[in-house]
Design a protein around this motif. Sequence first.
Motif, PDB file in Angstrom:
ATOM      1  N   SER A  90       0.828  -1.213   0.000  1.00 17.16           N
ATOM      2  CA  SER A  90       0.000   0.000   0.000  1.00 17.16           C
ATOM      3  C   SER A  90       0.860   1.259   0.000  1.00 17.16           C
ATOM      4  O   SER A  90       0.529   2.241  -0.668  1.00 17.16           O
ATOM      5  CB  SER A  90      -0.950  -0.008   1.205  1.00 17.16           C
ATOM      6  OG  SER A  90      -0.244   0.066   2.425  1.00 17.16           O
ATOM      7  N   SER A  94       0.916   3.973  -3.064  1.00 15.30           N
ATOM      8  CA  SER A  94       0.706   5.394  -2.799  1.00 15.30           C
ATOM      9  C   SER A  94       1.818   6.238  -3.406  1.00 15.30           C
ATOM     10  O   SER A  94       1.564   7.266  -4.041  1.00 15.30           O
ATOM     11  CB  SER A  94       0.618   5.630  -1.287  1.00 15.30           C
ATOM     12  OG  SER A  94       0.434   6.999  -0.999  1.00 15.30           O
ATOM     13  N   TRP A 100      -5.503   1.415  -6.306  1.00 16.68           N
ATOM     14  CA  TRP A 100      -5.632   0.173  -5.551  1.00 16.68           C
ATOM     15  C   TRP A 100      -6.950   0.104  -4.807  1.00 16.68           C
ATOM     16  O   TRP A 100      -7.585   1.115  -4.514  1.00 16.68           O
ATOM     17  CB  TRP A 100      -4.447  -0.048  -4.628  1.00 16.68           C
ATOM     18  CG  TRP A 100      -4.278   0.877  -3.455  1.00 16.68           C
ATOM     19  CD1 TRP A 100      -3.820   2.170  -3.483  1.00 16.68           C
ATOM     20  CD2 TRP A 100      -4.521   0.571  -2.074  1.00 16.68           C
ATOM     21  NE1 TRP A 100      -3.773   2.686  -2.212  1.00 16.68           N
ATOM     22  CE2 TRP A 100      -4.181   1.727  -1.330  1.00 16.68           C
ATOM     23  CE3 TRP A 100      -4.968  -0.561  -1.403  1.00 16.68           C
ATOM     24  CZ2 TRP A 100      -4.296   1.778   0.063  1.00 16.68           C
ATOM     25  CZ3 TRP A 100      -5.083  -0.520  -0.022  1.00 16.68           C
ATOM     26  CH2 TRP A 100      -4.742   0.638   0.697  1.00 16.68           C
ATOM     27  N   LEU A 102      -9.008  -1.621  -1.505  1.00 17.58           N
ATOM     28  CA  LEU A 102      -8.963  -2.256  -0.188  1.00 17.58           C
ATOM     29  C   LEU A 102     -10.275  -3.004   0.028  1.00 17.58           C
ATOM     30  O   LEU A 102     -11.352  -2.410  -0.025  1.00 17.58           O
ATOM     31  CB  LEU A 102      -8.787  -1.197   0.905  1.00 17.58           C
ATOM     32  CG  LEU A 102      -8.903  -1.712   2.356  1.00 17.58           C
ATOM     33  CD1 LEU A 102      -7.810  -2.736   2.655  1.00 17.58           C
ATOM     34  CD2 LEU A 102      -8.847  -0.550   3.338  1.00 17.58           C
ATOM     35  N   PRO A 125      -6.573   4.276  -0.277  1.00 19.30           N
ATOM     36  CA  PRO A 125      -7.026   3.380  -1.356  1.00 19.30           C
ATOM     37  C   PRO A 125      -7.885   4.148  -2.353  1.00 19.30           C
ATOM     38  O   PRO A 125      -8.620   5.066  -1.974  1.00 19.30           O
ATOM     39  CB  PRO A 125      -7.842   2.318  -0.615  1.00 19.30           C
ATOM     40  CG  PRO A 125      -8.261   2.980   0.661  1.00 19.30           C
ATOM     41  CD  PRO A 125      -7.151   3.917   1.024  1.00 19.30           C
ATOM     42  N   THR A 126      -7.808   3.770  -3.604  1.00 21.31           N
ATOM     43  CA  THR A 126      -8.641   4.406  -4.624  1.00 21.31           C
ATOM     44  C   THR A 126     -10.096   4.031  -4.426  1.00 21.31           C
ATOM     45  O   THR A 126     -10.993   4.867  -4.592  1.00 21.31           O
ATOM     46  CB  THR A 126      -8.172   3.983  -6.020  1.00 21.31           C
ATOM     47  OG1 THR A 126      -6.753   4.088  -6.100  1.00 21.31           O
ATOM     48  CG2 THR A 126      -8.795   4.874  -7.101  1.00 21.31           C
ATOM     49  N   THR A 168     -11.036   8.155   0.377  1.00 27.15           N
ATOM     50  CA  THR A 168     -10.950   7.317  -0.822  1.00 27.15           C
ATOM     51  C   THR A 168     -11.739   7.995  -1.933  1.00 27.15           C
ATOM     52  O   THR A 168     -12.480   8.949  -1.689  1.00 27.15           O
ATOM     53  CB  THR A 168     -11.526   5.915  -0.530  1.00 27.15           C
ATOM     54  OG1 THR A 168     -11.338   5.074  -1.656  1.00 27.15           O
ATOM     55  CG2 THR A 168     -13.013   5.973  -0.204  1.00 27.15           C
ATOM     56  N   SER A 217     -10.179  -3.489  -9.414  1.00 30.63           N
ATOM     57  CA  SER A 217      -8.776  -3.097  -9.594  1.00 30.63           C
ATOM     58  C   SER A 217      -8.401  -3.070 -11.065  1.00 30.63           C
ATOM     59  O   SER A 217      -7.765  -2.127 -11.544  1.00 30.63           O
ATOM     60  CB  SER A 217      -7.855  -4.069  -8.842  1.00 30.63           C
ATOM     61  OG  SER A 217      -8.108  -4.067  -7.460  1.00 30.63           O
TER      62      SER A 217
END
Length: 278
Positions: A90, A94, A100, A102, A125-126, A168, A217
């Motif tokens: 992670s 970043s 990414w 989660l 996370p995206t 996010t 993803s």
Amino acid sequence: MTDTPLQTTEWQSRLLATHVRLRQQAPLVHCLTNQVTVNFVANVLLAAGASPAMTDHPDEVEGLAAAADALLINLGTPSADSIAAMRRASQAASRSETPWVLDPVGAAALPLRRALSLTLMAHRPTVIRGNASEVMALAETGTDGRGVDTQHDSREALAAARRLLAQTDGVAISGRTDRLLGRSAATADAVTVGIHGGSAWQPRVTGTGCALGALISAYLAVADTPLDAMICAHVHAAAAAERAELTAHGPGSFAVAWLDALDRVDLSGFLADRLTLE
């Protein structure tokens, strides 16, 4: 209600183009995922048109997470080594701006997983993908879950999901109706989209939820926005499930038929019929 970009033919054309790009570009998706489902998740990515990498050694994940087109972190079966790998991956994602996902499996019921999820969220996370109880737990609403199952409907988690948008770019809440929160490409306003459809067989096959996180993803690597990626992944999975159900005789045959359908499904009709703007 006035028309929004999510109700236009232009928007649907963009989503269909995103689906085509997935197969054209075959993005490399690095998966740190549930060891029970790792083989199934890899096969789902291959069937959908992406390229999976399932490396989970702590000393390898940083380089791969930075080089991959997208990353999945799924907390399904955490161990000391996998937790270290998740933290390092992670951080690498970043730094390299790798999109990414989660998937905080069990975070509503198990304190270790909730604490780990909150630690990983520091690396933004995206997309966060989980059931309603997991999403509510990450937003610190004090809810409890039962193992990896949810005690709440996806609608009950909408307020929590809106709070998580500060940490996010998108939240995908699974349930009888999946609800996706993200931002419109045209206005950057927060939007909630409901996804209807799929098959009752999906919860009877281990790995379908994990695979959905991996599909998100993959689509993040080729989509214009995280919202587009979430919608494409959910529509792809649900449309394939409906097609698979037509020939399946039980959970085992459904799993095989779903993989086949992920390779061949046409999303055009599904986009028009199964999406609602909420």
